[in-house]
Design a protein around this motif. Structure first.
Motif, PDB file in Angstrom:
ATOM      1  N   ASP A  56       0.835  -1.197   0.000  1.00 38.01           N
ATOM      2  CA  ASP A  56       0.000   0.000   0.000  1.00 38.01           C
ATOM      3  C   ASP A  56       0.876   1.255   0.000  1.00 38.01           C
ATOM      4  N   GLY A  57       0.496   2.266  -0.762  1.00 42.83           N
ATOM      5  CA  GLY A  57       1.262   3.503  -0.863  1.00 42.83           C
ATOM      6  C   GLY A  57       1.410   4.237   0.455  1.00 42.83           C
ATOM      7  N   ASN A  58       0.349   4.271   1.262  1.00 40.77           N
ATOM      8  CA  ASN A  58       0.418   4.967   2.546  1.00 40.77           C
ATOM      9  C   ASN A  58       1.381   4.282   3.508  1.00 40.77           C
ATOM     10  N   ALA A  61       4.916   4.998   2.268  1.00 40.75           N
ATOM     11  CA  ALA A  61       5.279   6.386   2.567  1.00 40.75           C
ATOM     12  C   ALA A  61       5.660   6.545   4.032  1.00 40.75           C
ATOM     13  N   ARG A  62       4.892   5.926   4.915  1.00 35.60           N
ATOM     14  CA  ARG A  62       5.168   6.016   6.345  1.00 35.60           C
ATOM     15  C   ARG A  62       6.510   5.353   6.682  1.00 35.60           C
ATOM     16  N   SER A  65       9.357   7.500   5.372  1.00 37.34           N
ATOM     17  CA  SER A  65       9.455   8.694   6.206  1.00 37.34           C
ATOM     18  C   SER A  65      10.214   8.407   7.489  1.00 37.34           C
ATOM     19  N   VAL A  72       6.179  13.136   5.035  1.00 38.45           N
ATOM     20  CA  VAL A  72       5.333  12.768   3.903  1.00 38.45           C
ATOM     21  C   VAL A  72       4.500  14.003   3.561  1.00 38.45           C
ATOM     22  N   GLN A  74       2.530  14.172   0.575  1.00 39.39           N
ATOM     23  CA  GLN A  74       1.262  13.630   0.112  1.00 39.39           C
ATOM     24  C   GLN A  74       1.466  12.258  -0.518  1.00 39.39           C
ATOM     25  N   VAL A  75       0.379  11.511  -0.538  1.00 42.05           N
ATOM     26  CA  VAL A  75       0.328  10.239  -1.263  1.00 42.05           C
ATOM     27  C   VAL A  75      -0.934  10.315  -2.110  1.00 42.05           C
ATOM     28  N   ILE A  80       4.242   9.109  -4.260  1.00 40.58           N
ATOM     29  CA  ILE A  80       4.578   9.570  -2.907  1.00 40.58           C
ATOM     30  C   ILE A  80       5.470  10.797  -3.050  1.00 40.58           C
TER      31      ILE A  80
END
Length: 98
Positions: A56-58, A61-62, A65, A72, A74-75, A80
């Motif tokens: 998953d992109g989120n 990203a987390r 980060s 972050v 934005q996603v 990302i």
């Protein structure tokens, strides 16, 4: 990071091309290290997640980060955007609004 600063960075990110692509192998230590190095130089980067990446992109990203000590911005879909100010204030290219 305030919403005004995040909005400013989103505007800057619209005009940049993705620097990296996350593929089937997802986040390797070498990949994370390369992202950390380019973040130090560019401060703001965009990363593209390929369709063969099952993560998953989120979540990605987390994880990025945390590992690169960046923010972050934005996603959106499979993109990302990360921001990390340069350590040396003289080398900073991006000045965030107050």
């Amino acid at each position: 990071m305030t919403s005004k600063q995040r909005s400013y960075l989103k505007g800057l990110a619209m005009n940049i091309e993705p620097s990296f692509q996350i593929g089937k192998s997802s986040l390797t230590p070498e990949f994370t290290e390369a992202i950390a190095e380019i973040l130090e130089k560019r401060e703001l980067i965009k990363i593209n997640i390929l369709k063969n990446c099952a993560d998953d992109g989120n979540v990605l990203a987390r994880m990025l980060s945390e590992r690169t000590r960046s923010e972050v911005v934005q996603v959106i879909g499979r993109k990302i955007v990360l921001y990390k100010p340069a350590k040396d204030e003289k080398k900073r290219k991006i000045v965030l609004p107050e």
